[in-house]
Design an enzyme around this catalytic site. Structure first.
Site, PDB file in Angstrom:
ATOM      1  N   TYR A  70       0.812  -1.230   0.000  1.00 50.19           N
ATOM      2  CA  TYR A  70       0.000   0.000   0.000  1.00 50.19           C
ATOM      3  C   TYR A  70       0.840   1.272   0.000  1.00 50.19           C
ATOM      4  CZ  TYR A  70      -4.265  -2.689   0.847  1.00 50.19           C
ATOM      5  OH  TYR A  70      -5.322  -3.540   0.736  1.00 50.19           O
ATOM      6  N   PHE A 111      -5.773   7.060   5.907  1.00 46.09           N
ATOM      7  CA  PHE A 111      -6.293   5.698   6.091  1.00 46.09           C
ATOM      8  C   PHE A 111      -5.226   4.620   5.923  1.00 46.09           C
ATOM      9  CE2 PHE A 111      -7.185   7.107   1.738  1.00 46.09           C
ATOM     10  CZ  PHE A 111      -6.558   6.118   0.983  1.00 46.09           C
ATOM     11  N   ARG A 120     -11.527  -6.134 -12.446  1.00 46.38           N
ATOM     12  CA  ARG A 120     -12.067  -4.942 -11.782  1.00 46.38           C
ATOM     13  C   ARG A 120     -13.572  -4.820 -12.024  1.00 46.38           C
ATOM     14  NH1 ARG A 120      -8.888  -1.871  -9.132  1.00 46.38           N
ATOM     15  NH2 ARG A 120     -10.003   0.075  -9.445  1.00 46.38           N
ATOM     16  N   THR A 137     -15.050   0.114  -5.599  1.00 43.81           N
ATOM     17  CA  THR A 137     -14.375  -0.036  -4.310  1.00 43.81           C
ATOM     18  C   THR A 137     -15.330   0.201  -3.147  1.00 43.81           C
ATOM     19  OG1 THR A 137     -12.301   0.667  -5.314  1.00 43.81           O
ATOM     20  CG2 THR A 137     -12.419   0.780  -2.922  1.00 43.81           C
ATOM     21  N   ARG A 147     -18.326  -7.193  -4.907  1.00 38.25           N
ATOM     22  CA  ARG A 147     -18.563  -6.250  -3.803  1.00 38.25           C
ATOM     23  C   ARG A 147     -20.038  -5.874  -3.694  1.00 38.25           C
ATOM     24  NH1 ARG A 147     -13.443  -3.107  -5.710  1.00 38.25           N
ATOM     25  NH2 ARG A 147     -11.809  -4.083  -4.453  1.00 38.25           N
ATOM     26  N   HIS A 151      -9.254  -7.324  -3.279  1.00 40.14           N
ATOM     27  CA  HIS A 151      -8.378  -6.283  -3.822  1.00 40.14           C
ATOM     28  C   HIS A 151      -7.908  -6.794  -5.170  1.00 40.14           C
ATOM     29  CE1 HIS A 151      -5.001  -3.572  -4.437  1.00 40.14           C
ATOM     30  NE2 HIS A 151      -4.343  -4.655  -4.821  1.00 40.14           N
ATOM     31  N   GLU A 171       2.669  -5.539  -7.876  1.00 38.41           N
ATOM     32  CA  GLU A 171       2.065  -6.319  -6.805  1.00 38.41           C
ATOM     33  C   GLU A 171       2.392  -7.806  -6.925  1.00 38.41           C
ATOM     34  OE1 GLU A 171      -1.717  -3.441  -5.736  1.00 38.41           O
ATOM     35  OE2 GLU A 171      -2.058  -5.089  -7.122  1.00 38.41           O
TER      36      GLU A 171
END
Length: 158
Positions: free
Chosen positions: A60, A68, A96, A102, A113, A126, A137
Site C-alpha cells: 500500500y 487511512f 475490476r 471499491t 462487492r 483487492h 504487486e
C-alpha cells in the site's frame, strides 16, 4: 477467427488479486474464485498467507501519506488472505469489473462487492488497477517458479 484470437498474446494479461481477511473469514473464497473462473480467467498462482506488516506497507505504499494508510495495513495483516495471480484476456479490467466499485454501496448487483460487501476497507477483494500495478504487486508475492500456466479446455470459446 477463434484461432486468430487465441494466437494474439497482446491482450493476455496477468493480474494480482487478493481475497481480503473478511472474505477468508466469512468463507467467501470459493464464491469469489468461481466468479473469476466462470468468466474464463485462469488462476495460475495462489497462496493462503498472513501478510507481515512490512509487506503490507510495501503493498500500500502509494497510500502512505493518506490518513487511512494505518487502517489498511492493520486490516490486511489481521487475518489470513488468499493472494492470486490470475491470467486472461484483458484480465486487469475484467477482474475490476467483476469486483465492482471499491465502495460496496456503489458496486452494482452481480459484482463481488455489490453482492458480498458492505464496508469500504473490508470489501472482500483487492485487485490491481493497471498492468503496471499488477506487475509490481505480483512481484511482491510471487516469483516465476510460483506460476503454473495451463490451458483451459474452453479457451477456444473464450
Amino acid at each position: 477467427m477463434v484461432e486468430a484470437a487465441k494466437k494474439d498474446p497482446a491482450k493476455l494479461e496477468r493480474s494480482f488479486v487478493m481475497v481480503k481477511p473478511d472474505g477468508v473469514r466469512r468463507g467467501l473464497v470459493g464464491a469469489v474464485l468461481s466468479r473469476y473462473e466462470q468468466k474464463g480467467l485462469k488462476i495460475v498462482a495462489a497462496r493462503l498467507m498472513l501478510i507481515p506488516k512490512e509487506l503490507a506497507e510495501k503493498h500500500y505504499e502509494e497510500h502512505k501519506a493518506k490518513p487511512f494508510f494505518g487502517e489498511l495495513v492493520r486490516f490486511i495483516t489481521s487475518s489470513p488472505v488468499l493472494v492470486m495471480a490470475i491470467e486472461g484476456r484483458n484480465a486487469v479490467q475484467v477482474i475490476r469489473s467483476l469486483n465492482g466499485a471499491t465502495k460496496p454501496w456503489e458496486a452494482g448487483p452481480g459484482t463481488i462487492r455489490g453482492d458480498l460487501a458492505l464496508s469500504l476497507t473490508p470489501n472482500v477483494v483487492h485487485a490491481s488497477d493497471s498492468v503496471a500495478t499488477a506487475q509490481r504487486e505480483l512481484a511482491l508475492y510471487f516469483t516465476e517458479k510460483d506460476y503454473h500456466p495451463y490451458e483451459r479446455t474452453d479457451e477456444d470459446y473464450l
